[in-house]
Scaffold this motif. Structure first.
Motif, PDB file in Angstrom:
ATOM      1  N   ALA A  99      44.286  29.369  16.471  1.00 53.55           N
ATOM      2  CA  ALA A  99      44.869  28.267  15.691  1.00 53.55           C
ATOM      3  C   ALA A  99      44.442  26.921  16.254  1.00 53.55           C
ATOM      4  CB  ALA A  99      46.390  28.385  15.680  1.00 53.55           C
ATOM      5  N   GLU A 100      44.328  26.836  17.574  1.00 52.17           N
ATOM      6  CA  GLU A 100      43.860  25.593  18.199  1.00 52.17           C
ATOM      7  C   GLU A 100      42.422  25.295  17.794  1.00 52.17           C
ATOM      8  OE1 GLU A 100      43.883  22.149  20.632  1.00 52.17           O
ATOM      9  OE2 GLU A 100      45.434  23.357  19.658  1.00 52.17           O
ATOM     10  N   ARG A 101      41.644  26.331  17.617  1.00 54.22           N
ATOM     11  CA  ARG A 101      40.269  26.141  17.147  1.00 54.22           C
ATOM     12  C   ARG A 101      40.264  25.455  15.787  1.00 54.22           C
ATOM     13  NH1 ARG A 101      35.872  31.111  16.552  1.00 54.22           N
ATOM     14  NH2 ARG A 101      33.983  29.841  16.688  1.00 54.22           N
ATOM     15  N   GLY A 102      41.150  25.893  14.889  1.00 53.89           N
ATOM     16  CA  GLY A 102      41.256  25.254  13.586  1.00 53.89           C
ATOM     17  C   GLY A 102      41.753  23.828  13.680  1.00 53.89           C
ATOM     18  N   ARG A 103      42.710  23.589  14.574  1.00 52.66           N
ATOM     19  CA  ARG A 103      43.245  22.230  14.727  1.00 52.66           C
ATOM     20  C   ARG A 103      42.185  21.265  15.244  1.00 52.66           C
ATOM     21  NH1 ARG A 103      48.106  25.198  16.053  1.00 52.66           N
ATOM     22  NH2 ARG A 103      47.460  25.448  18.220  1.00 52.66           N
ATOM     23  N   VAL A 104      41.396  21.703  16.217  1.00 53.28           N
ATOM     24  CA  VAL A 104      40.347  20.834  16.772  1.00 53.28           C
ATOM     25  C   VAL A 104      39.282  20.542  15.717  1.00 53.28           C
ATOM     26  CG1 VAL A 104      38.526  20.663  18.510  1.00 53.28           C
ATOM     27  CG2 VAL A 104      40.754  21.613  19.139  1.00 53.28           C
ATOM     28  N   ALA A 105      38.889  21.564  14.935  1.00 47.60           N
ATOM     29  CA  ALA A 105      37.904  21.354  13.871  1.00 47.60           C
ATOM     30  C   ALA A 105      38.417  20.350  12.842  1.00 47.60           C
ATOM     31  CB  ALA A 105      37.574  22.679  13.200  1.00 47.60           C
ATOM     32  N   ALA A 106      39.702  20.428  12.521  1.00 48.22           N
ATOM     33  CA  ALA A 106      40.306  19.474  11.580  1.00 48.22           C
ATOM     34  C   ALA A 106      40.344  18.075  12.177  1.00 48.22           C
ATOM     35  CB  ALA A 106      41.711  19.944  11.214  1.00 48.22           C
ATOM     36  N   GLU A 107      40.673  17.970  13.457  1.00 47.59           N
ATOM     37  CA  GLU A 107      40.717  16.655  14.104  1.00 47.59           C
ATOM     38  C   GLU A 107      39.337  16.000  14.111  1.00 47.59           C
ATOM     39  OE1 GLU A 107      43.018  14.729  15.031  1.00 47.59           O
ATOM     40  OE2 GLU A 107      44.766  16.048  14.851  1.00 47.59           O
ATOM     41  N   TYR A 108      38.293  16.790  14.290  1.00 49.10           N
ATOM     42  CA  TYR A 108      36.931  16.243  14.197  1.00 49.10           C
ATOM     43  C   TYR A 108      36.710  15.608  12.828  1.00 49.10           C
ATOM     44  CZ  TYR A 108      34.826  18.161  18.512  1.00 49.10           C
ATOM     45  OH  TYR A 108      34.469  18.419  19.817  1.00 49.10           O
ATOM     46  N   LEU A 109      37.101  16.313  11.761  1.00 53.34           N
ATOM     47  CA  LEU A 109      36.922  15.770  10.409  1.00 53.34           C
ATOM     48  C   LEU A 109      37.722  14.493  10.211  1.00 53.34           C
ATOM     49  CD1 LEU A 109      36.995  18.982   8.143  1.00 53.34           C
ATOM     50  CD2 LEU A 109      35.011  17.709   8.988  1.00 53.34           C
ATOM     51  N   LEU A 110      38.959  14.483  10.683  1.00 49.03           N
ATOM     52  CA  LEU A 110      39.798  13.293  10.520  1.00 49.03           C
ATOM     53  C   LEU A 110      39.214  12.097  11.261  1.00 49.03           C
ATOM     54  CD1 LEU A 110      43.336  14.951  10.827  1.00 49.03           C
ATOM     55  CD2 LEU A 110      42.241  14.084   8.755  1.00 49.03           C
ATOM     56  N   ARG A 111      38.675  12.331  12.438  1.00 47.69           N
ATOM     57  CA  ARG A 111      38.053  11.224  13.191  1.00 47.69           C
ATOM     58  C   ARG A 111      36.837  10.678  12.455  1.00 47.69           C
ATOM     59  NH1 ARG A 111      36.887  13.421  19.038  1.00 47.69           N
ATOM     60  NH2 ARG A 111      35.893  11.349  19.210  1.00 47.69           N
ATOM     61  N   GLU A 136      47.315  23.270   8.597  1.00 49.04           N
ATOM     62  CA  GLU A 136      48.467  22.499   9.074  1.00 49.04           C
ATOM     63  C   GLU A 136      48.066  21.073   9.437  1.00 49.04           C
ATOM     64  OE1 GLU A 136      51.816  22.765  12.679  1.00 49.04           O
ATOM     65  OE2 GLU A 136      50.204  24.238  12.532  1.00 49.04           O
ATOM     66  N   THR A 137      46.929  20.920  10.114  1.00 51.43           N
ATOM     67  CA  THR A 137      46.476  19.597  10.551  1.00 51.43           C
ATOM     68  C   THR A 137      46.011  18.743   9.382  1.00 51.43           C
ATOM     69  OG1 THR A 137      45.803  20.559  12.671  1.00 51.43           O
ATOM     70  CG2 THR A 137      44.913  18.392  12.124  1.00 51.43           C
ATOM     71  N   MET A 138      45.218  19.323   8.472  1.00 51.28           N
ATOM     72  CA  MET A 138      44.693  18.542   7.357  1.00 51.28           C
ATOM     73  C   MET A 138      45.789  18.180   6.357  1.00 51.28           C
ATOM     74  SD  MET A 138      41.550  18.079   8.183  1.00 51.28           S
ATOM     75  CE  MET A 138      41.214  17.092   6.726  1.00 51.28           C
ATOM     76  N   GLU A 139      46.698  19.111   6.093  1.00 50.85           N
ATOM     77  CA  GLU A 139      47.775  18.833   5.134  1.00 50.85           C
ATOM     78  C   GLU A 139      48.737  17.784   5.674  1.00 50.85           C
ATOM     79  OE1 GLU A 139      49.252  22.735   4.477  1.00 50.85           O
ATOM     80  OE2 GLU A 139      47.642  23.285   3.096  1.00 50.85           O
ATOM     81  N   ALA A 140      48.954  17.775   6.990  1.00 52.59           N
ATOM     82  CA  ALA A 140      49.811  16.757   7.595  1.00 52.59           C
ATOM     83  C   ALA A 140      49.208  15.363   7.425  1.00 52.59           C
ATOM     84  CB  ALA A 140      50.025  17.061   9.079  1.00 52.59           C
ATOM     85  N   ALA A 141      47.880  15.305   7.287  1.00 54.87           N
ATOM     86  CA  ALA A 141      47.194  14.031   7.089  1.00 54.87           C
ATOM     87  C   ALA A 141      47.031  13.692   5.607  1.00 54.87           C
ATOM     88  CB  ALA A 141      45.828  14.057   7.773  1.00 54.87           C
ATOM     89  N   SER A 155      40.956  14.315  -2.623  1.00 55.79           N
ATOM     90  CA  SER A 155      40.996  14.449  -1.167  1.00 55.79           C
ATOM     91  C   SER A 155      41.002  15.917  -0.780  1.00 55.79           C
ATOM     92  CB  SER A 155      42.223  13.738  -0.593  1.00 55.79           C
ATOM     93  OG  SER A 155      43.419  14.249  -1.166  1.00 55.79           O
ATOM     94  N   THR A 156      40.020  16.660  -1.313  1.00 53.27           N
ATOM     95  CA  THR A 156      39.930  18.093  -1.052  1.00 53.27           C
ATOM     96  C   THR A 156      38.988  18.362   0.114  1.00 53.27           C
ATOM     97  OG1 THR A 156      40.361  18.647  -3.366  1.00 53.27           O
ATOM     98  CG2 THR A 156      39.283  20.330  -2.018  1.00 53.27           C
ATOM     99  N   VAL A 157      39.424  19.233   1.009  1.00 51.46           N
ATOM    100  CA  VAL A 157      38.604  19.676   2.134  1.00 51.46           C
ATOM    101  C   VAL A 157      38.378  21.173   1.971  1.00 51.46           C
ATOM    102  CG1 VAL A 157      38.472  19.904   4.642  1.00 51.46           C
ATOM    103  CG2 VAL A 157      39.590  17.907   3.629  1.00 51.46           C
ATOM    104  N   VAL A 158      37.128  21.618   2.118  1.00 54.89           N
ATOM    105  CA  VAL A 158      36.828  23.040   1.986  1.00 54.89           C
ATOM    106  C   VAL A 158      36.690  23.649   3.377  1.00 54.89           C
ATOM    107  CG1 VAL A 158      34.313  22.732   1.828  1.00 54.89           C
ATOM    108  CG2 VAL A 158      35.389  24.773   0.850  1.00 54.89           C
ATOM    109  N   LEU A 159      37.274  24.826   3.554  1.00 55.26           N
ATOM    110  CA  LEU A 159      37.159  25.592   4.800  1.00 55.26           C
ATOM    111  C   LEU A 159      36.474  26.906   4.457  1.00 55.26           C
ATOM    112  CD1 LEU A 159      37.808  26.214   7.787  1.00 55.26           C
ATOM    113  CD2 LEU A 159      40.055  27.038   7.018  1.00 55.26           C
ATOM    114  N   CYS A 160      35.258  27.103   4.943  1.00 53.07           N
ATOM    115  CA  CYS A 160      34.494  28.323   4.677  1.00 53.07           C
ATOM    116  C   CYS A 160      34.684  29.295   5.837  1.00 53.07           C
ATOM    117  CB  CYS A 160      33.007  28.001   4.514  1.00 53.07           C
ATOM    118  SG  CYS A 160      32.630  26.956   3.089  1.00 53.07           S
ATOM    119  N   LEU A 161      35.344  30.427   5.566  1.00 51.11           N
ATOM    120  CA  LEU A 161      35.613  31.437   6.588  1.00 51.11           C
ATOM    121  C   LEU A 161      34.908  32.741   6.231  1.00 51.11           C
ATOM    122  CD1 LEU A 161      39.446  30.929   7.189  1.00 51.11           C
ATOM    123  CD2 LEU A 161      37.578  30.208   8.676  1.00 51.11           C
TER     124      LEU A 161
END
Length: 408
Positions: free
Chosen positions: A342-354, A118-123, A95-101
Motif C-alpha cells: 500500500a505504501e508503494r501505491g501511496r508513494v507513486a501517487a505522491e509523485y504524481l501530485l508533486r 486513497e492518496t489520489m482521492e484525498a486530493a 481530473s481522472t488518473v489511470v492506474l494500470c495494474l
C-alpha cells in the motif's frame, strides 16, 4: 432470492447497457456500508434472473467492471465491490488518473491499488483502475479510454518486462505526468519510479536462513521469474559475504507447475507441487528449507507439504517473500521477507501530485526503494542446535481445515 425484486426488462440493447445496470445495482448494495469495506455481489445466476438476461451477458459485464476497478473477483470466494469515498459510477470529470495494474488476483496489486486510490482521492482526483496483465496493447487501450474522460496523470505497474517509453513519452509530451511501479525500465525512460529492492530482500532472507543453519535450499519461482532471480542473487550474496557458500540451491521454475497465468487451480496445483517435492525429499541430500517467491505461493506450498505428511517446520522449513501478512489463517504464522505494498501505491501517487503541482519535473528520475523486513513467524526452524525445541504449526487435518480460510 430474498429481499430483492426482479427487474422487468425487454433486455438491454448491448453490453454497455448491462454494465450500466450492474453499476446502479452495485451502488444500491453499497449504499450505507462503511467506507473501505467489501460488499459481496450475488452470483452470476442470481444477477441473470434479477435482470432477465443471460449469464453470458452478466459475465461479460462483470469483466468490464473488473477492468474499470469497480469490482474484484476472488477465486473460490465470489465477486466483491469495494465501498469507497468515490461513487461507484465511472467519473466523467476532467481530473481522472489511470492506474494500470497487471492483475487483481495478487494481494500486492490490490494493496497497491488501495494505497494509490486513497492518496489520489484525498486530493480530489478520480481513479480509473485497469487490469492489463502487463500487456502494452491492453495498457494503451486503458490509457486511451482514460484520455476520453479527461486524463490528468497515469501510473503504470510493470510485470515481467521492463517498462518501455511507448506509453510514457507520448503522455509526457502532452503534459501528462507518469509515475511507475516496477523493478526496471528501458534506459531511455525518464519518470519517477517506486520499486521493491529485491536484491536487498534476498540478502535479508539469506542472512536469516544462514543464521539458522540452512545451507540446502529449494527456491520456487513465481510467474515473475526474472525478478525472482534478483532475489536469489541477493540470497547467495548473503551466504558468500560470510564465507559460507550455499551447499545446494535447487530452483523450481513456474513451468514445472504449468504456472502460466495469475490464477491457481487449487488441488491439482498442489498435487503437482507435492509431486516435485516428493522427488526432492527422497534425494540423498534433501533440502532443509523451501523459499517461495510470493505470499500466495508460500501458502500453497505449505498445504502441499502438509498433504505429503511433512510437518512445517519440524520436517522442513518454509520462508516466503511478499506483502505484509494478513492477521488470519496460515498467513499470520509464515516467516517471510515482507514489504508494504500500500505504501508503494501511496508513494507513486505522491509523485504524481508533486508533478501536477509542478514541484517536480515531469521527467524526473527519482527512485524510491521500499524497505523490506523479516516477519518472524513460525515456519523456519533453527537447525544449528542452539535451540532444542521446535513448534510444529499444524497437523494435516488442521491444515486442510485452514485451507478454506486462505484468500486467493
Amino acid at each position: 432470492m430474498t429481499n430483492a425484486h426482479k427487474v422487468v426488462s425487454n433486455g438491454p440493447a448491448n453490453q454497455s447497457d448491462v454494465a450500466s445496470m450492474l453499476r446502479e445495482h452495485i451502488a444500491g448494495l453499497c449504499a450505507g456500508k462503511p467506507a473501505r469495506s467489501n460488499v459481496r455481489l450475488p452470483a452470476e445466476r442470481e444477477l441473470a434472473e434479477l435482470f432477465g438476461i443471460s449469464r453470458a451477458a452478466v459475465r461479460h459485464a462483470l469483466h468490464r467492471l473488473e477492468t474499470e476497478g469497480l469490482i474484484t473477483r476472488q477465486k473460490g470466494r465470489g465477486t466483491f465491490a469495494r465501498v469507497g469515498p468515490r461513487p461507484l459510477t465511472t467519473s466523467t470529470s476532467d481530473s481522472t488518473v489511470v492506474l494500470c495494474l497487471p492483475s487483481s488476483t495478487y494481494r500486492q496489486f490490490r494493496y497497491l491499488r488501495d494505497g494509490f486510490q486513497e492518496t489520489m482521492e484525498a486530493a480530489g482526483y478520480s481513479v480509473l483502475v485497469s487490469y492489463d496483465y502487463g500487456e502494452p496493447e491492453a495498457q494503451a487501450e486503458s490509457i486511451l479510454r482514460a484520455m476520453t474522460r479527461g486524463l490528468t496523470a497515469a501510473c503504470i505497474s510493470g510485470l515481467k518486462t521492463p517498462v518501455g517509453n511507448h506509453h510514457v513519452l507520448p503522455l509526457q509530451r502532452l503534459g501528462i505526468p507518469v509515475s511507475l511501479c516496477c523493478l526496471k525500465t528501458d534506459a531511455e525512460v525518464r519518470a519517477p519510479r517506486v520499486a521493491v529492492d529485491k536484491k536487498s530482500a534476498g540478502r535479508v532472507m539469506g542472512r536469516h536462513l544462514r543464521e539458522l543453519g540452512h545451507t540446502r535450499l529449494v527456491a520456487v519461482l513465481s510467474i515473475e521469474a526474472e525478478a525472482d532471480h534478483v532475489v536469489l542473487e541477493g540470497l547467495r550474496n548473503a551466504y558468500e559475504a560470510h564465507g559460507q557458500p550455499l551447499e545446494r540451491l535447487r530452483v523450481i521454475s513456474p513451468e514445472s507447475f504449468r504456472l502460466d497465468s495469475w490464477s491457481y487451480d487449487g488441488g491439482d496445483f498442489r498435487q503437482r507441487m507435492a509431486s516435485s517435492f516428493t522427488e526432492l525429499m527422497d534425494s540423498d541430500e534433501p533440502p532443509t528449507a523451501v523459499v517461495a517467491m510470493t505470499d500466495i505461493l508460500t501458502e500453497e506450498i505449505y498445504f502441499a507439504l502438509s498433504s505429503m505428511g511433512l510437518r512445517v517446520p519440524a520436517d522442513i522449513s518454509l520462508m516466503g517473500y511478499g506483502v505484509r501478512p494478513r492477521d488470519e489463517g496460515i498467513s499470520r504464522c509464515l516467516t517471510a521477507v515482507v514489504y508494504d505494498a500500500a505504501e508503494r501505491g501511496r508513494v507513486a501517487a505522491e509523485y504524481l501530485l508533486r508533478m501536477l503541482r509542478q514541484d517536480m519535473p515531469i521527467q524526473a528520475t527519482d527512485v524510491t526503494l521500499l524497505e523490506t523486513l523479516i516477519h518472524r513467524g513460525e515456519t523456519v526452524r533453527d537447525i544449528t542446535g542452539s535451540h532444542s525445541t521446535t513448534r510444529t504449526l499444524a497437523s494435516d487435518a488442521a491444515a486442510s481445515k485452514r485451507a478454506s480460510a486462505i484468500d486467493q
